[in-house]
Scaffold this motif. Structure first.
Motif, short mmCIF file in Angstrom:
data_model
loop_
_atom_site.label_atom_id
_atom_site.label_comp_id
_atom_site.label_asym_id
_atom_site.label_seq_id
_atom_site.Cartn_x
_atom_site.Cartn_y
_atom_site.Cartn_z
N PRO A 605 8.36 6.99 8.15
CA PRO A 605 7.28 8.45 7.77
C PRO A 605 6.07 8.44 7.66
O PRO A 605 4.97 8.70 7.89
N ASN A 606 6.48 8.53 6.49
CA ASN A 606 5.11 8.60 4.84
C ASN A 606 4.10 7.16 4.90
O ASN A 606 5.26 6.15 4.63
N PRO A 607 2.94 7.21 4.03
CA PRO A 607 2.76 6.53 3.83
C PRO A 607 3.47 5.72 2.28
O PRO A 607 4.33 6.36 1.48
N ILE A 608 3.27 4.17 2.46
CA ILE A 608 4.29 3.71 1.49
C ILE A 608 3.01 2.36 0.80
O ILE A 608 2.41 2.18 1.02
N ASN A 609 3.46 3.38 -1.31
CA ASN A 609 2.09 2.38 -1.83
C ASN A 609 2.69 0.71 -2.05
O ASN A 609 4.18 0.61 -2.79
N ALA A 610 2.45 -0.10 -2.06
CA ALA A 610 2.28 -1.20 -2.45
C ALA A 610 2.41 -1.26 -3.89
O ALA A 610 1.50 -0.88 -4.60
N PHE A 611 2.79 -2.84 -4.70
CA PHE A 611 3.00 -1.93 -5.76
C PHE A 611 3.23 -4.10 -6.34
O PHE A 611 2.91 -4.92 -6.00
N ASP A 612 2.25 -3.94 -7.48
CA ASP A 612 2.16 -5.09 -7.90
C ASP A 612 3.47 -6.13 -8.20
O ASP A 612 4.58 -5.94 -8.33
N TYR A 613 3.79 -7.64 -7.97
CA TYR A 613 4.69 -8.38 -8.24
C TYR A 613 3.98 -9.51 -8.54
O TYR A 613 4.07 -10.46 -7.13
N TYR A 614 4.14 -10.02 -9.55
CA TYR A 614 3.79 -11.66 -9.61
C TYR A 614 2.43 -11.18 -10.00
O TYR A 614 2.02 -10.26 -10.28
N ALA A 615 2.16 -12.57 -9.06
CA ALA A 615 0.48 -12.93 -8.74
C ALA A 615 0.24 -12.05 -6.88
O ALA A 615 -1.20 -12.22 -6.89
N HIS A 617 1.60 -9.18 -3.90
CA HIS A 617 2.18 -7.47 -4.24
C HIS A 617 3.57 -7.51 -3.15
O HIS A 617 3.22 -8.27 -2.09
N ARG A 618 4.44 -6.38 -2.98
CA ARG A 618 4.97 -5.98 -2.27
C ARG A 618 5.39 -4.64 -2.47
O ARG A 618 4.86 -3.74 -2.73
N ILE A 619 6.54 -4.62 -1.33
CA ILE A 619 6.07 -2.86 -0.76
C ILE A 619 8.15 -2.86 -0.05
O ILE A 619 8.67 -3.69 0.19
N ALA A 620 7.80 -1.34 -1.20
CA ALA A 620 9.46 -0.89 -0.27
C ALA A 620 10.14 -0.06 0.64
O ALA A 620 9.42 0.70 0.98
N LEU A 621 10.96 -0.62 2.06
CA LEU A 621 10.80 -0.14 3.85
C LEU A 621 12.09 0.11 2.99
O LEU A 621 13.14 -0.58 2.53
N THR A 622 12.37 0.65 4.28
CA THR A 622 13.73 0.99 5.28
C THR A 622 13.49 0.59 6.85
O THR A 622 12.87 0.44 7.29
N LEU A 623 14.26 -0.18 6.80
CA LEU A 623 14.17 -1.75 7.25
C LEU A 623 15.21 -0.92 8.53
O LEU A 623 16.43 -0.56 8.53
#
Length: 635
Positions: A605-615, A617-623
């Motif tokens: 429900p809330n905005p999620i910040n992507a984070f740097d990952y090697y070259a 970006h990644r994002i952590a989600l609940t699927l």
């Protein structure tokens, strides 16, 4: 009562006859058939039919008590056309042609160019006229011509069988009329957010159970639903409501009914005489002789007729594969090779190319769609490059692979991971349309929902997931009516959709889901602007076969990308890391497990910040379990 021998010869312009002989008279339906006219100061109808091998042709109908030898037609030069003017004939009268073959046998034949025909079981033509409706859709037509074919626009199609969408609650007539459909179907489809309605064939046909694919009268809209003007009004209202109208069209075969096209003048006129070329072994029907100019002209003028006279926005051509291959569904020694010794039907290929060229030249912006189930190259490529010239090709491979995968118990999906990734190896080789059509929910195949594995909740979640995957995947969309209700029963053409399902929250959820998917499709340019090239699609991760998770982005140059993630197992995945196109904050805009669809409401429900990952970006989600999520950047 019309007196005997009261028919009169008529004059045809030599240029009309020349174009007919060349197979290039696009308005042939105005030359042949029955048309009101005035001759020698008298009003009546002109009748004309092509029967070059007949000994004699007579007109018969309710106006002369069906006397088969009273009203002769006269040969028109060496064209093979027989014609006559009959005064005092009124609109709405039944008629046929009485054709005497060279052996002296008399056969009653329906007019191949009849503009209207009686309701089954009758098969007679009805005297009618063309120019009796005032259109109000000029703005739509102007925009269609101005814009031309736009592959970078959102298209989602609601496929309809007019006879079984709804049925009347009262009265003896079993079908809703076009007028009644206009008041119910148009607002329903518009509310769902579809861009087009596609009808199964609407040309007159004698057998309800054929759904229109066994066409009887190619130029006559089915009287089951009203008059030709009623159909025109329906299409007019669709256009005024920003809905396109597409029509299934069947040039691949025709029935053997004794009153129809078969052995029309006592010879194989519209078909090949040899059954190795002239008959379909599977369907028990005849095959058109695509190499004969007059036959080709019949089909070409018919296709253009629906576009010109009814303002149809495009044709879906049925069973194209059966036209392309001489050995289609035939065993060895049951087919005749072409002049080069190959299996390709060169005459049909030339016809298809001429068909698409004529449609696109005469009606800019109108589309053609091929139901073609093989790997024939260039189906949707221009004819000048060697292609067949269709605008779109149905992606039958995607449909088969997706349904096969979805029917697996999730425990086995990890071993079939490439069933869903395989479509992207060829996704841009054609202008594909993704179909979940009537063919997948009939003849014992079951409804889409009943195909899904698991308990009731899992079946429903699986189907919502399939729809989300379909809408997210590159390509235009087509969904057969009733699929938006999550029907348990397969389609029954002799009833109506299971509208009672609206009483259940879970089934209203399917309806809302389709509406929301169409809203995402139409509002997010990344979902449609690059449907047909790699710039509109990027895999984020297709390697997580152990968890049966796929992720990709839909992209465009001038708008935000969309991140789609699919979990094909019934397990919630917490803190699942997935690649994303860029950094910043991302917001979930669609989740197939949302409570509004009667899901378990495992959402982000809330905005999620992507984070740097090697070259990257990644994002952590609940699927969510058996769920799909879509996110957009908000920074």
């Amino acid at each position: 009562m019309i007196k005997a021998n009261s028919t009169r010869p008529v004059y045809f312009e030599p240029f009309d006859l020349y174009l007919f002989g060349e197979g290039k008279h696009w308005d042939l339906y105005k030359l042949l058939g029955a048309h009101p006219c005035e001759q020698d100061g008298l009003k009546g109808y002109r009748f004309a039919v092509w029967a070059p091998n007949a000994r004699a042709v007579h007109l018969t109908g309710e106006f002369n008590n069906w006397n088969h030898a009273e009203l002769p037609l006269y040969p028109v030069g060496s064209s093979g056309i027989w014609a006559a003017f009959l005064p005092n004939i009124k609109k709405s009268q039944l008629y046929k042609f009485s054709i005497t073959d060279q052996a002296g046998n008399v056969n009653y034949k329906a007019d191949p160019y009849a503009l209207f025909a009686e309701l089954r079981p009758g098969v007679s033509g009805i005297t009618w006229d063309l120019d009796n409706y005032k259109w109000n859709d000029q703005n739509w037509l102007n925009q269609r011509e101005k814009n031309g074919i736009q592959l970078n626009k959102p298209i989602s199609i609601y496929e309809v069988h007019a006879g079984s969408w709804r049925r009347p609650k009262q009265g003896l007539h079993p079908f809703l009329s076009f007028k009644e459909l206009a008041h119910s179907l148009i607002p329903y489809v518009k509310d769902l957010g579809f861009t087009h309605i596609e009808f199964l064939p609407l040309a007159e046909h004698p057998l309800d159970q054929s759904w229109g694919y066994q066409t009887g009268h190619y130029f006559a809209p089915s009287s089951r639903f009203g008059t030709p003007e009623d159909l025109k009004e329906f299409i007019d209202l669709c256009h005024q409501n920003e809905l396109g109208v597409l029509l299934d069209w069947v040039p691949a075969h025709f029935p053997k009914d004794s009153w129809g096209l078969g052995r029309f003048d006592g010879t194989a006129l519209y078909e090949h005489l040899d059954p190795k070329k002239g008959e379909h072994p599977d369907w028990g029907t005849y095959i058109f002789n695509y190499g004969r100019n007059e036959v080709k002209n019949f089909l070409l003028s018919n296709a253009l007729y629906w576009l010109k006279e009814f303002h149809i926005d495009g044709l879906r051509i049925d069973a194209v594969a059966s036209m392309l291959y001489l050995d289609y569904s035939r065993k060895e020694n049951e087919w005749i090779p072409n002049k080069y010794g190959g299996r390709e039907n060169l005459e049909a290929i030339d016809f298809i190319r001429e068909l698409n060229t004529a449609i696109h030249q005469e009606h800019p912006g109108a589309v053609t769609m091929a139901e073609e189930s093989t790997d024939w190259a260039g189906v949707s490529r221009p004819t000048y490059t060697g292609g067949l010239g269709f605008t779109y090709k149905w992606n039958m491979g995607w449909m088969h692979d997706s349904l096969k995968y979805m029917q697996l118990d999730p425990i086995y999906r990890s071993h079939n991971h490439n069933s869903l990734t395989f479509s992207m190896l060829y996704a841009f080789s054609e202008n594909f349309l993704l179909p979940l059509s009537h063919d997948e929910v009939v003849h014992g195949k079951g409804a889409l929902l009943s195909k899904m594995p698991g308990d009731i909740w899992q079946k429903q979640a699986n189907l919502r997931l399939l729809y989300a995957y379909m809408w997210a995947h590159p390509g235009k969309k087509l969904l057969f009516m009733g699929s938006e209700l999550g029907q348990w029963n397969e389609w029954n053409s002799e009833g109506e959709l299971d509208w009672v399902l609206f009483d259940f929250k879970s089934h209203r959820g399917f309806h809302t889901l389709i509406k929301d998917l169409n809203a995402v499709l139409r509002s997010e340019p990344a979902m449609y602007q690059h449907d047909y090239d790699w710039s509109g699609f990027s895999w984020m991760d297709f390697s997580d076969h152990n968890n049966s998770i796929y992720s990709f982005s839909r992209n465009t140059n001038n708008a935000k990308p969309l991140l789609w993630v699919f979990n094909f197992t019934p397990i919630v995945r917490y803190n699942y890391h997935v690649n994303c196109p860029h950094g910043g904050r991302w917001q979930e805009i669609f989740n197939s497990d949302h409570e509004r669809y009667d899901g378990s409401n495992v959402t982000n429900p809330n905005p999620i910040n992507a984070f740097d990952y090697y070259a990257g970006h990644r994002i952590a989600l609940t699927l969510p379990p058996l769920g799909a999520v879509c996110l957009v950047p908000i920074d």
